[in-house]
Enzyme design. Structure first.
Site, mmCIF file in Angstrom:
data_model
loop_
_atom_site.group_PDB
_atom_site.id
_atom_site.type_symbol
_atom_site.label_atom_id
_atom_site.label_comp_id
_atom_site.label_asym_id
_atom_site.label_seq_id
_atom_site.Cartn_x
_atom_site.Cartn_y
_atom_site.Cartn_z
ATOM 1 N N SER A 146 0.813 -1.217 0.000
ATOM 2 C CA SER A 146 0.000 0.000 0.000
ATOM 3 C C SER A 146 0.845 1.265 0.000
ATOM 4 C CB SER A 146 -0.883 -0.012 1.261
ATOM 5 O OG SER A 146 -1.422 1.258 1.510
ATOM 6 N N GLU B 35 0.237 3.582 1.802
ATOM 7 C CA GLU B 35 0.341 3.987 3.214
ATOM 8 C C GLU B 35 1.752 3.749 3.757
ATOM 9 O OE1 GLU B 35 -1.970 5.280 5.765
ATOM 10 O OE2 GLU B 35 -2.674 6.070 3.860
ATOM 11 N N TYR C 246 -1.938 0.126 10.792
ATOM 12 C CA TYR C 246 -2.182 -0.526 9.502
ATOM 13 C C TYR C 246 -0.929 -0.472 8.629
ATOM 14 C CZ TYR C 246 -3.728 -0.921 4.617
ATOM 15 O OH TYR C 246 -3.836 -1.263 3.287
HETATM 16 P P1 NAP Z 1 -11.573 -4.518 1.624
HETATM 17 O O1 NAP Z 1 -12.705 -4.157 0.722
HETATM 18 O O2 NAP Z 1 -11.549 -4.009 3.023
HETATM 19 O O3 NAP Z 1 -11.521 -6.133 1.667
HETATM 20 C C1 NAP Z 1 -10.745 -6.813 2.623
HETATM 21 C C2 NAP Z 1 -10.967 -8.303 2.449
HETATM 22 O O4 NAP Z 1 -10.179 -8.997 3.436
HETATM 23 C C3 NAP Z 1 -12.434 -8.764 2.666
HETATM 24 O O5 NAP Z 1 -12.709 -9.797 1.755
HETATM 25 C C4 NAP Z 1 -12.386 -9.299 4.090
HETATM 26 O O6 NAP Z 1 -13.384 -10.265 4.344
HETATM 27 C C5 NAP Z 1 -11.026 -9.958 4.072
HETATM 28 N N1 NAP Z 1 -10.493 -10.228 5.417
HETATM 29 C C6 NAP Z 1 -10.315 -9.358 6.434
HETATM 30 N N2 NAP Z 1 -9.781 -9.976 7.491
HETATM 31 C C7 NAP Z 1 -9.610 -11.270 7.133
HETATM 32 C C8 NAP Z 1 -9.086 -12.415 7.811
HETATM 33 N N3 NAP Z 1 -8.636 -12.361 9.075
HETATM 34 N N4 NAP Z 1 -9.051 -13.586 7.135
HETATM 35 C C9 NAP Z 1 -9.508 -13.676 5.869
HETATM 36 N N5 NAP Z 1 -10.018 -12.626 5.186
HETATM 37 C C10 NAP Z 1 -10.058 -11.439 5.821
HETATM 38 O O7 NAP Z 1 -10.176 -4.129 0.967
HETATM 39 P P2 NAP Z 1 -9.850 -3.711 -0.558
HETATM 40 O O8 NAP Z 1 -10.069 -2.260 -0.716
HETATM 41 O O9 NAP Z 1 -10.475 -4.670 -1.486
HETATM 42 O O10 NAP Z 1 -8.261 -3.914 -0.569
HETATM 43 C C11 NAP Z 1 -7.686 -5.173 -0.875
HETATM 44 C C12 NAP Z 1 -6.292 -5.225 -0.284
HETATM 45 O O11 NAP Z 1 -5.493 -4.179 -0.823
HETATM 46 C C13 NAP Z 1 -6.215 -5.052 1.230
HETATM 47 O O12 NAP Z 1 -5.141 -5.837 1.703
HETATM 48 C C14 NAP Z 1 -5.905 -3.586 1.417
HETATM 49 O O13 NAP Z 1 -5.249 -3.371 2.648
HETATM 50 C C15 NAP Z 1 -4.993 -3.355 0.229
HETATM 51 N N6 NAP Z 1 -4.976 -2.003 -0.328
HETATM 52 C C16 NAP Z 1 -6.140 -1.383 -0.655
HETATM 53 C C17 NAP Z 1 -6.097 -0.136 -1.238
HETATM 54 C C18 NAP Z 1 -7.359 0.580 -1.665
HETATM 55 O O14 NAP Z 1 -7.280 1.792 -1.910
HETATM 56 N N7 NAP Z 1 -8.475 -0.111 -1.814
HETATM 57 C C19 NAP Z 1 -4.858 0.482 -1.489
HETATM 58 C C20 NAP Z 1 -3.696 -0.192 -1.145
HETATM 59 C C21 NAP Z 1 -3.757 -1.451 -0.580
HETATM 60 P P3 NAP Z 1 -14.873 -9.822 4.843
HETATM 61 O O15 NAP Z 1 -15.618 -9.440 3.588
HETATM 62 O O16 NAP Z 1 -15.370 -11.063 5.486
HETATM 63 O O17 NAP Z 1 -14.707 -8.663 5.771
HETATM 64 O O1 F7E Z 2 -9.185 8.173 4.126
HETATM 65 C C1 F7E Z 2 -9.629 11.580 5.367
HETATM 66 C C2 F7E Z 2 -8.690 10.665 6.126
HETATM 67 O O2 F7E Z 2 -10.183 6.080 5.012
HETATM 68 C C3 F7E Z 2 -8.680 9.047 3.138
HETATM 69 C C4 F7E Z 2 -7.318 2.222 2.470
HETATM 70 O O3 F7E Z 2 -7.841 1.570 1.328
HETATM 71 O O4 F7E Z 2 -6.077 3.751 1.122
HETATM 72 C C5 F7E Z 2 -7.068 3.677 2.131
HETATM 73 O O5 F7E Z 2 -6.634 4.353 3.307
HETATM 74 C C6 F7E Z 2 -8.434 10.414 3.750
HETATM 75 C C7 F7E Z 2 -7.636 10.378 5.061
HETATM 76 O O6 F7E Z 2 -8.489 5.981 3.127
HETATM 77 C C8 F7E Z 2 -12.954 11.223 6.782
HETATM 78 O O7 F7E Z 2 -8.186 11.316 7.291
HETATM 79 C C9 F7E Z 2 -11.626 12.838 6.231
HETATM 80 O O8 F7E Z 2 -6.685 11.396 5.051
HETATM 81 O O9 F7E Z 2 -10.726 6.796 2.646
HETATM 82 P P1 F7E Z 2 -9.760 6.720 3.746
HETATM 83 P P2 F7E Z 2 -6.953 5.898 3.573
HETATM 84 O O10 F7E Z 2 -6.770 6.132 5.019
HETATM 85 O O11 F7E Z 2 -6.164 6.756 2.635
HETATM 86 C C10 F7E Z 2 -4.807 3.171 1.459
HETATM 87 C C11 F7E Z 2 -3.892 3.317 0.268
HETATM 88 C C12 F7E Z 2 -4.918 1.795 1.983
HETATM 89 O O12 F7E Z 2 -4.016 0.982 1.811
HETATM 90 C C13 F7E Z 2 -6.048 1.520 2.912
HETATM 91 O O13 F7E Z 2 -6.307 0.123 2.977
HETATM 92 O O14 F7E Z 2 -9.700 10.987 4.069
HETATM 93 N N1 F7E Z 2 -10.986 11.683 5.921
HETATM 94 N N2 F7E Z 2 -12.821 12.587 6.761
HETATM 95 C C14 F7E Z 2 -11.778 10.657 6.251
HETATM 96 N N3 F7E Z 2 -11.627 9.322 6.115
HETATM 97 C C15 F7E Z 2 -12.661 8.524 6.517
HETATM 98 N N4 F7E Z 2 -12.543 7.175 6.372
HETATM 99 N N5 F7E Z 2 -13.818 9.033 7.063
HETATM 100 C C16 F7E Z 2 -14.024 10.387 7.212
HETATM 101 O O15 F7E Z 2 -15.048 10.818 7.701
#
Ligand code: NAP
Ligand code: F7E
Length: 351
Positions: A131, A133, A154
């Site tokens: 990520s 992050e 995280y």
């Molecule tokens: P998501 O919608 O939160 O999906 C997470 C998945 O992980 C769900 O299928 C969840 O199952 C499963 N899971 C959680 N805990 C588990 C456990 N203990 N054992 C087995 N399965 C488990 O995440 P996403 O946005 O699709 O992201 C996919 C991956 O990319 C994640 O690793 C995330 O951290 C990473 N990532 C995401 C982003 C982004 O912007 N979306 C960016 C960078 C990296 P349930 O449905 O049962 O909860």
């Molecule tokens: O926050 C701000 C918050 O929770 C984005 C995950 O997919 O991307 C995701 O992480 C920004 C942050 O995503 C609210 O403070 C303001 O600056 O949508 P977010 P994230 O934290 O960037 C990375 C790449 C991952 O890997 C993660 O899995 O938005 N923000 N107000 C808020 N965020 C939330 N959730 N809720 C608010 O009310």
């Protein structure tokens, strides 16, 4: 012979799009799902075919990243060509509430998967969902050479996942890759990530079913891309001749405030009338700005995204407005759900 893939996190946003992509390419797809007291497969229900049918190519297996023995058994019985490790506790703010659980799933879960590959002896390629992050406090633009400075439980857990994946590549010669993905969104995005929270609120406010949306830091800059394009990038990393780590990003960063403005404007609403501040959505340590440099993925994988944060805001508002009449009361209940999450740290000075 069709290729066989195993996806952990198949019920999540990315897992569902990746399953679609791989099925469309003729793969047999296996997914790990968690047992829950309610159904948790809504994002993949449209792909489901009765496993007794000769046409079935999607198979779901109960398991959990906290259960290493189960992962070894599954890897041995499925014998996949490609493993995509997408499962994680993926919410940054929640990771401050549940740091130990996040470390166990998002961090240690990765080594359990890698060990399951190693101990089962299967010959497979391995994708780790790393990520942006990881960059945390390091200033943009960020690419594969940028130093990491994680800013949340995280991100620290993902840092472990990144390095242990690289270590297994070097130590055991595994084809193991890290996709360093910047934020990517879609109409299937989880409802408590900021983009989806905003676009669902816009739809509900437009329909007269919600009065306000409460948000935290509007100044954060994110490089938001479109999830279906990012799962295509994951797949391309796994088809490369040599394993490597790749940034996937659009290169365009906008603030949360700009996303809000565009989203409300799309529905003909003035955002300043509806957006309120609530400090419980601040994080103890914030990531101020993430903007990726995707040169390596462009050059080596021929990957290029077409939708940035501005386009996404419009696309997601349209989808949530379209979905609202079909959603019923539970949908609105979920809109309200986030408003009663208890603040677990004192952040009065950060407002
Ligand atoms: P998501 O919608 O939160 O999906 C997470 C998945 O992980 C769900 O299928 C969840 O199952 C499963 N899971 C959680 N805990 C588990 C456990 N203990 N054992 C087995 N399965 C488990 O995440 P996403 O946005 O699709 O992201 C996919 C991956 O990319 C994640 O690793 C995330 O951290 C990473 N990532 C995401 C982003 C982004 O912007 N979306 C960016 C960078 C990296 P349930 O449905 O049962 O909860
Ligand atoms: O926050 C701000 C918050 O929770 C984005 C995950 O997919 O991307 C995701 O992480 C920004 C942050 O995503 C609210 O403070 C303001 O600056 O949508 P977010 P994230 O934290 O960037 C990375 C790449 C991952 O890997 C993660 O899995 O938005 N923000 N107000 C808020 N965020 C939330 N959730 N809720 C608010 O009310």
């Amino acid at each position: 012979m069709a290729k066989r893939a195993l996806i952990t996190g198949i019920t999540g946003q990315d897992g569902s799009y990746l399953a679609e992509l791989l099925l469309s390419k003729g793969y047999e797809v296996h997914g790990l799902i968690r047992r829950a007291s309610t159904f948790n497969t809504s994002r993949i229900d449209h792909l489901y075919v009765d496993p007794h049918s000769p046409d079935a190519r999607l198979f779901l297996h109960y398991g959990d990243l906290s259960d290493g023995a189960r992962l070894v058994t599954l890897l041995s019985s499925i014998d996949p060509d490609e493993v995509y490790n997408l499962a994680a506790q993926s919410h940054v703010r929640v990771s401050f509430d549940e740091p130990e659980h996040t470390a166990d799933t998002t961090g240690t879960g990765t080594i359990r998967m890698l060990e399951a590959v190693r101990l089962s002896g299967v010959k497979t390629r391995f994708y780790q969902a790393s990520s942006s992050e990881l960059y945390g406090a390091t200033l943009p633009p960020q690419n594969e050479s940028t130093p990491f400075y994680p800013r949340s439980p995280y991100a620290v857990a993902k840092l472990y996942g990144f390095w242990i994946t690289r270590n297994y590549r070097e130590a055991y010669g595994m084809f193991a890759v890290n996709g360093i993905l910047f934020n990517h969104e879609s109409p299937r995005r989880g409802e408590t990530f900021v983009t989806r929270k905003i676009t669902r609120a816009v739809a509900a406010i437009k329909a007269g079913k919600q009065d306000y949306v409460y948000l935290g830091n509007l100044d954060a800059v994110r490089d938001w891309g479109y999830a279906p394009e990012y799962v295509e990038g994951m797949w391309r990393m796994m088809q490369a001749e040599e394993p490597d780590d790749y940034v996937l990003a659009t290169g365009v960063g906008i603030t949360v405030r700009e996303f809000v403005e565009i989203a409300f404007e799309r529905a003909g609403l003035d955002w300043e009338k509806y957006v309120r501040f609530d400090e419980r959505y601040l994080r103890p340590t914030e990531v101020d700005a993430l903007i990726g440099d995707n040169s390596r993925a462009r050059q080596k994988l021929g990957w290029s995204p077409t939708i940035d944060g501005r386009g996404l805001a419009r696309l997601m508002v349209d989808a949530d407005i379209e979905a609202l009449p079909h959603a019923g009361h539970p949908w609105i209940d979920k809109v309200r759900l986030e408003s009663w999450i208890t603040p677990t740290f004192s952040n009065a000075g950060m407002a």
